[in-house]
Structures are given as C-alpha cells and as structure tokens.
Design a protein around this motif. Structure first.
Motif, PDB file in Angstrom:
ATOM      1  N   UNK A 119       0.844  -1.193   0.000  1.00 56.25           N
ATOM      2  CA  UNK A 119       0.000   0.000   0.000  1.00 56.25           C
ATOM      3  C   UNK A 119       0.880   1.244   0.000  1.00 56.25           C
ATOM      4  N   UNK A 120       0.413   2.282  -0.648  1.00 59.71           N
ATOM      5  CA  UNK A 120       1.036   3.608  -0.567  1.00 59.71           C
ATOM      6  C   UNK A 120       0.018   4.484   0.136  1.00 59.71           C
ATOM      7  N   UNK A 121       0.333   4.909   1.371  1.00 58.17           N
ATOM      8  CA  UNK A 121      -0.696   5.531   2.198  1.00 58.17           C
ATOM      9  C   UNK A 121      -0.121   6.651   3.053  1.00 58.17           C
ATOM     10  N   UNK A 122      -0.893   7.725   3.180  1.00 58.45           N
ATOM     11  CA  UNK A 122      -0.566   8.832   4.069  1.00 58.45           C
ATOM     12  C   UNK A 122      -1.215   8.544   5.422  1.00 58.45           C
ATOM     13  N   UNK A 123      -0.394   8.337   6.451  1.00 61.34           N
ATOM     14  CA  UNK A 123      -0.883   7.999   7.790  1.00 61.34           C
ATOM     15  C   UNK A 123      -0.769   9.163   8.757  1.00 61.34           C
ATOM     16  N   UNK A 124      -0.662  10.384   8.239  1.00 59.32           N
ATOM     17  CA  UNK A 124      -0.415  11.534   9.112  1.00 59.32           C
ATOM     18  C   UNK A 124      -1.502  11.719  10.155  1.00 59.32           C
ATOM     19  N   UNK A 125      -2.748  11.393   9.819  1.00 63.97           N
ATOM     20  CA  UNK A 125      -3.832  11.556  10.783  1.00 63.97           C
ATOM     21  C   UNK A 125      -4.009  10.347  11.683  1.00 63.97           C
ATOM     22  N   UNK A 126      -3.380   9.239  11.329  1.00 66.59           N
ATOM     23  CA  UNK A 126      -3.567   7.992  12.085  1.00 66.59           C
ATOM     24  C   UNK A 126      -2.215   7.335  12.352  1.00 66.59           C
ATOM     25  N   UNK A 127      -1.257   8.143  12.790  1.00 67.56           N
ATOM     26  CA  UNK A 127       0.108   7.653  12.956  1.00 67.56           C
ATOM     27  C   UNK A 127       0.238   6.452  13.861  1.00 67.56           C
ATOM     28  N   UNK A 128      -0.634   6.326  14.868  1.00 72.21           N
ATOM     29  CA  UNK A 128      -0.522   5.212  15.807  1.00 72.21           C
ATOM     30  C   UNK A 128      -0.749   3.858  15.127  1.00 72.21           C
ATOM     31  N   UNK A 129      -1.334   3.869  13.928  1.00 73.66           N
ATOM     32  CA  UNK A 129      -1.560   2.622  13.196  1.00 73.66           C
ATOM     33  C   UNK A 129      -0.323   2.161  12.434  1.00 73.66           C
ATOM     34  N   UNK A 130       0.707   2.996  12.357  1.00 70.67           N
ATOM     35  CA  UNK A 130       1.885   2.705  11.530  1.00 70.67           C
ATOM     36  C   UNK A 130       2.577   1.397  11.873  1.00 70.67           C
ATOM     37  N   UNK A 131       2.859   1.079  13.157  1.00 66.81           N
ATOM     38  CA  UNK A 131       3.551  -0.190  13.424  1.00 66.81           C
ATOM     39  C   UNK A 131       2.806  -1.407  12.893  1.00 66.81           C
ATOM     40  N   UNK A 132       1.490  -1.457  13.090  1.00 64.61           N
ATOM     41  CA  UNK A 132       0.714  -2.589  12.609  1.00 64.61           C
ATOM     42  C   UNK A 132       0.659  -2.655  11.093  1.00 64.61           C
ATOM     43  N   UNK A 133       0.507  -1.492  10.449  1.00 67.00           N
ATOM     44  CA  UNK A 133       0.496  -1.464   8.984  1.00 67.00           C
ATOM     45  C   UNK A 133       1.860  -1.907   8.449  1.00 67.00           C
ATOM     46  N   UNK A 134       2.932  -1.463   9.095  1.00 64.67           N
ATOM     47  CA  UNK A 134       4.277  -1.857   8.660  1.00 64.67           C
ATOM     48  C   UNK A 134       4.479  -3.362   8.786  1.00 64.67           C
ATOM     49  N   UNK A 135       3.966  -3.945   9.871  1.00 69.97           N
ATOM     50  CA  UNK A 135       4.102  -5.390  10.052  1.00 69.97           C
ATOM     51  C   UNK A 135       3.387  -6.152   8.947  1.00 69.97           C
ATOM     52  N   UNK A 136       2.171  -5.728   8.610  1.00 71.53           N
ATOM     53  CA  UNK A 136       1.437  -6.383   7.527  1.00 71.53           C
ATOM     54  C   UNK A 136       2.157  -6.162   6.198  1.00 71.53           C
ATOM     55  N   UNK A 137       2.655  -4.950   5.969  1.00 69.87           N
ATOM     56  CA  UNK A 137       3.345  -4.638   4.723  1.00 69.87           C
ATOM     57  C   UNK A 137       4.585  -5.501   4.532  1.00 69.87           C
ATOM     58  N   UNK A 138       5.241  -5.852   5.644  1.00 64.96           N
ATOM     59  CA  UNK A 138       6.431  -6.700   5.549  1.00 64.96           C
ATOM     60  C   UNK A 138       6.080  -8.104   5.074  1.00 64.96           C
ATOM     61  N   UNK A 139       4.790  -8.470   5.149  1.00 66.14           N
ATOM     62  CA  UNK A 139       4.332  -9.797   4.741  1.00 66.14           C
ATOM     63  C   UNK A 139       3.573  -9.760   3.412  1.00 66.14           C
ATOM     64  N   UNK A 140       3.562  -8.599   2.759  1.00 64.58           N
ATOM     65  CA  UNK A 140       2.751  -8.405   1.559  1.00 64.58           C
ATOM     66  C   UNK A 140       3.431  -8.983   0.315  1.00 64.58           C
ATOM     67  N   UNK A 141       2.699  -8.913  -0.810  1.00 62.32           N
ATOM     68  CA  UNK A 141       3.238  -9.427  -2.071  1.00 62.32           C
ATOM     69  C   UNK A 141       3.778  -8.322  -2.978  1.00 62.32           C
ATOM     70  N   UNK A 142       3.783  -7.077  -2.464  1.00 60.77           N
ATOM     71  CA  UNK A 142       4.300  -5.954  -3.247  1.00 60.77           C
ATOM     72  C   UNK A 142       4.776  -4.867  -2.291  1.00 60.77           C
ATOM     73  N   UNK A 143       5.568  -3.910  -2.769  1.00 64.01           N
ATOM     74  CA  UNK A 143       6.143  -2.897  -1.870  1.00 64.01           C
ATOM     75  C   UNK A 143       5.080  -1.962  -1.286  1.00 64.01           C
ATOM     76  N   UNK A 144       5.462  -1.309  -0.186  1.00 65.84           N
ATOM     77  CA  UNK A 144       4.601  -0.326   0.485  1.00 65.84           C
ATOM     78  C   UNK A 144       5.391   0.931   0.795  1.00 65.84           C
ATOM     79  N   UNK A 145       4.689   2.058   0.814  1.00 63.96           N
ATOM     80  CA  UNK A 145       5.255   3.325   1.267  1.00 63.96           C
ATOM     81  C   UNK A 145       4.301   3.930   2.282  1.00 63.96           C
TER      82      UNK A 145
END
Length: 466
Positions: free
Chosen positions: A345-371
């Motif tokens: 996913x390419x996503x702006x998390x500025x309003x929901x920064x506390x979700x970043x660790x969980x999103x990063x963990x899922x992104x590390x298991x994804x099938x394509x890159x994330x930003x």
C-alpha cells in the motif's frame, strides 16, 4: 537495581497454522477513557464512566487526579457497592460498547467509575509513566489546583516533547518550574485559577498539545483560544475527539470544521456537566486482531464497533481492505475477512500515525512494496517508532528503509528471531502480527502491552484457539 524480569523475558509469538476464525472483545478506548476522566474531574457535578479501559495509562491518569483531590469510585455492576479505585490494572478484559452519552443517573451494567469532582489542591506528586495523555493533559489541570503539583515519569518521558504545553501555559499566566528543559520533570505551581485567553502554539510534534489546552479551557476565566502556528498538524482525529467530548458535557467550542479559522480552536468558559458516558472499544487496539484475519486469510469479528466515531482506528477498515481484506459493519460489530493475499500500500498515515507499526508489520508480509508517509512525528512517540520498526523488521530478514517522513517497505522472506519492543506497546503487537506468518519470532517484553491493552497475550492466544 536488577532488571524487571517482565522487561527481559522473551515471549514466543504464536505461529498460525491455518486461517483465524474468532470473535475478539477489545477493551475500551484509552483516548476516550483518559479524556473522559479529565472532563469528569473538572465538572460541576459527579459523573459516570462506563466500561472504561483499565490499563497502565488510564490508571496513572486516575491516580493523578485522585492525588489532586478528585474522588474516583469503582463498581463492577449497576447493583454493586462502590469501592476505591485500585492502583493496579485488572487482569480481566472488560466488555465494550459504543461511546454514548446518557442523562445523569442512567445506569448500565458492567464496570463503571464514578467521578466526584472536588477542589483541586497540592502539594501532590504525579507519576505520568510514559503516557502522553497524562503528561500533557494534566499540567493545565494543575494550574487550577491550589498548591504545587510535581510531575515525573519513566526515563523515556523526559525525552518526549512537552514544550508546547509548558510554553502555552506560561503565556496564559501559569508558573511552571522545569529548569529550562521544556520537558519532564517539572512542577506546576497552581494558583487555583488561570486567566486563559488567546495563545499561539506549535503542535506539529503532537496534537495532544492542542487537546490538553482545550480540555481545561472551559475552567479558565476567559476560556481559551488555541492557534496552531507550526507545520502540518498530526493526528487531527484526536482533536476532533476532544471537541466532541467537550460538547457532550455542555461546552461551546468553535473549530475550523464548524466554520472557524483554520488551525484555531476557541473554548467558551463555563461549567462542565456531569454526564454518564460509555466508552467504545479501542479501535487502534483492534488492529492486530484485524491484521490476523488479513495475514492468515481468516475472519475476525470485533463486537460493538461503532457506526460513527472520531477514533483514528476506524481508518483500519479502509487501509486493510486496500491491502486485501473485506469488512462488513452491522449492529453487532465489525466482521473483517482476509482474502488469502496481502497487498502492499502507498498511504498517508499523518492523521492515524498510531496505526503505523501494525500497517508496517502487515506490509512486511505483503506481495508488493509499500510506502507509509506523513509520520515523521513518530520519532517522538514511546520510542522512535520509525527507527525501531526499521531495525527490528530488517533483523528478521526484511528490507525497510526510513524516509524523511515514513517508511519504504520491500517484502522479503522473513525468518525467526528476537523482536525488541523498546517499552512500546505497539511495537509488541507489530511483532506478534509478523509472528503469525513467521515461525520462531520471540517478542521481548510483551508485558509492555499493558500500557493500553491488558491481557494481550491471552487475547492473542485465545484468538488462535489455544
């Protein structure tokens, strides 16, 4: 001093051998609980807080308010006799309900705290732990106390930004001793009142600076007008939560969303009503459980997910759907299902920064890159979350790169190893998410999850049917 065994122990993160299928009752929102405690303490009459979160952060808030003279009683059902609030977290997981406001005197079953306002006074000592809400929301409250209030906390709390609150309170007439640090430890010399009025503040490092002044603003003689003068304001939903809760107790608030000036909030002085509030489940703390459904191609139901909310965690429905899941919101709650595939996913998390660790963990298991973008302020949270996520995921074989305002994540085949938490509850849950798909992950200091999510290990293993 010997290290706390809970801080050094390694917890084997459970590996999911198949699709998760579970219903998880998530405890109440920390953000709502701590705001409600402050508002109830400043009210003109007693109030009730139903189904509050009992965690380290909320019990620190309650203990601090009690130290300043506020009465807080605890009941476990509508028929129970009140008992003095314990200083330790409960080991049970309270049931949840949507955030609602009831007329005073309305009773509901389940755990409740009765808050009895009183004249605030010192001398008193406040332990903030490493709770941003406690260290930022309570100095303005302390200016209304009669006498000195000393604030101290965990070593990491000394490094977290507090200058915005300190500088603003001084501009409004408060006397604060911090030896010029702009940080903890400090003493607020309460004079029993504060004039208030207009003040400029740079809240670009934390939206809690704004919320802190708004929460106490109705009790200032002139109310308060907070004008943000810095760069982009992070976590705006939390300010909207503060405003909504102020309005629920009868406070008049003028905001940018209601036609006011951009980045300006005005609170009219006046009495706060004692209300009966029920706390909705903490949607940000639901993140690891929803992620489990996404990562394993399973299904997780979170009861009592509100239809309308100001919690940032509600954005998970959109983010995790884009990453490969689907969800259905009903009167019962939220049902979230994984598809068996996880997408970047390419996503702006500025309003929901506390979700970043969980999103990063899922992104590390994804099938394509994330930003992940817009979260430079996370470097000033419980730990430097961007550096911590980069280091820990990469040490498991990942490919994470820090950017100026976020993370770039290239999925790689991960392997087991120790995932350090840095006393950060969201690092611990991020590691657990990775452990579902990667055998041999061990979480250092999983007990840090008690900060906002008591009994996380038990909830996690229960979800997996263990």
């Amino acid at each position: 001093m010997a290290p706390n065994p809970a801080h050094t122990a390694l917890w084997p993160a459970p590996y999911a051998s198949g699709a998760v299928d579970a219903t998880v009752h998530v405890p109440g929102s920390k953000s709502v609980t701590n705001r409600a405690l402050v508002l109830a303490a400043l009210a003109s009459e007693p109030g009730w807080l139903r189904r509050p979160l009992r965690s380290r952060d909320t019990l620190l808030m309650a203990a601090a308010l009690r130290a300043m003279g506020v009465g807080i009683e605890e009941t476990v059902s509508s028929a129970s006799s009140p008992a003095l609030l314990s200083s330790q977290p409960s080991l049970s997981s309270p049931s949840s309900a949507s955030f609602t406001s009831h007329a005073p005197g309305t009773r509901a079953s389940g755990e409740a705290w009765r808050v009895i306002p009183a004249g605030l006074h010192g001398p008193a000592a406040v332990d903030v732990g490493n709770a941003g809400t406690v260290m930022r929301f309570l100095p303005p409250v302390a200016t209304l106390a009669d006498g000195p209030i000393r604030f101290d906390g965990d070593p990491r709390s000394y490094e977290r930004p507090l200058h915005g609150v300190i500088d603003a309170l001084r501009a409004l007439g408060a006397r604060i001793d911090d030896d010029g640090r702009g940080a903890l430890p400090l003493t607020v010399h309460g004079g029993g009142a504060l004039d208030g009025g207009p003040v400029e503040i740079d809240a670009s490092s934390s939206s809690q600076f704004v919320s802190a002044l708004l929460l106490s603003g109705p009790r200032f003689n002139q109310g308060v007008e907070v004008r943000h003068v810095g760069s982009a304001l992070p976590s705006a939903p939390h300010i909207r939560m503060t405003v909504d809760m102020l309005r629920a107790v009868g406070v008049a608030v003028d905001t940018p969303e209601s036609g006011g000036e951009p980045d300006v909030w005005r609170v009219t002085p006046g009495a706060l009503l004692g209300r009966d509030l029920t706390v909705e489940p903490d949607l940000s703390n639901a993140q690891p459980f929803l992620a489990a459904a996404l990562v394993t191609g399973g299904k997780v139901v979170i009861p009592d997910w509100p239809e309308h909310t100001t919690q940032p965690g509600d954005r998970l429905r959109e983010i995790f759907t884009e990453m490969g899941g689907s969800c259905e919101l009903s009167e019962y709650g939220l049902a979230f299902s994984g598809s068996g595939a996880v997408h970047g996913i390419d996503v702006d998390l500025s309003e929901v920064g506390e979700l970043t660790p969980g999103v990063a963990a899922v992104a590390a298991l994804a099938d394509s890159p994330s930003t992940l973008r817009g979260v430079a302020h996370l470097r000033l949270h419980e730990t430097d979350r961007l550096a911590a996520l980069t280091k820990e995921i990469n040490e498991l074989g990942g490919d994470v790169t820090e950017t100026a305002d976020g993370l770039r994540i290239q999925p790689r085949r991960l392997h087991g190893g120790v995932f350090h938490t840095y006393d950060d509850h969201r690092m611990a849950t991020a590691g657990a998410i990775i452990g579902l798909a990667v055998e041999g992950v061990q979480i250092e200091n999983v007990a840090t999850t008690a900060k906002t999510l008591p009994d996380f290990p038990e909830l996690w293993t229960g979800m997996l049917g263990a």
